[in-house]
Design a protein around this motif. Structure first.
Motif, PDB file in Angstrom:
ATOM      1  N   SER A   1       0.755   5.459  -0.176  1.00 53.94           N
ATOM      2  CA  SER A   1      -0.145   6.444   0.201  1.00 53.94           C
ATOM      3  C   SER A   1       0.726   7.796   0.525  1.00 53.94           C
ATOM      4  N   LYS A  31       0.817  -1.109  -0.135  1.00 51.95           N
ATOM      5  CA  LYS A  31      -0.035  -0.013   0.104  1.00 51.95           C
ATOM      6  C   LYS A  31       0.872   1.212  -0.009  1.00 51.95           C
ATOM      7  N   GLU A  35      -3.691   7.085  -2.574  1.00 50.19           N
ATOM      8  CA  GLU A  35      -3.613   5.824  -2.099  1.00 50.19           C
ATOM      9  C   GLU A  35      -3.677   4.877  -3.227  1.00 50.19           C
TER      10      GLU A  35
END
Length: 140
Positions: free
Chosen positions: A80, A78, A105
């Protein structure tokens, strides 16, 4: 030496949560000028396999390194952060406004598990590169 924030965990979000969020964002993107405050932009990414590893690259032009965060589980990455606007734009009349500012994101589910211990990341000229090593099955 500058560092990229990397967090490790096992719960980065499920594909169901991601698809529900995408459905909501689809309606926000119909007219982005009315929804800029609520919207989350998604940087362009490349993901490729090389030998025993995986490389994830994200195009983050205009984002400061300290505003980027990478979270890694054994099966997902992930990325972001936040792209801050340089000025408020007061007194301007935009003829075209395509550059997205604010929170971004991306959640990428990987097709193979990776080893969290050997992560390498770099951020050069607005391009974030994360190298991950595949977790090979243990032979008995």
């Amino acid at each position: 030496m500058d560092f990229i924030k990397i967090r490790f965990g096992d719960d980065l979000g499920s594909p169901e949560q991601d698809s529900a969020r995408r459905f909501t964002e689809m309606y926000h993107s119909v007219n982005p000028m009315f929804c800029m405050v609520k919207s989350i932009w998604k940087p362009q990414m490349d993901i490729c396999e090389s030998g025993g590893g995986v490389m994830v690259q994200a195009a983050l032009a205009g984002v400061e390194q300290e505003n980027v965060e990478v979270e890694i589980s054994s099966t997902a990455v992930k990325i972001s952060g936040n792209r801050l606007s340089g000025d408020s734009g007061a007194g301007r009349t935009y003829l075209q406004a395509e550059i997205r500012y604010g929170r971004f994101e991306r959640l990428v589910c990987l097709p193979w598990p990776v080893r969290k211990e050997n992560v390498k990341a770099s951020f050069v000229n607005g391009l974030l590169t994360v190298h991950l090593e595949k977790s090979l099955p243990v032979e008995e």
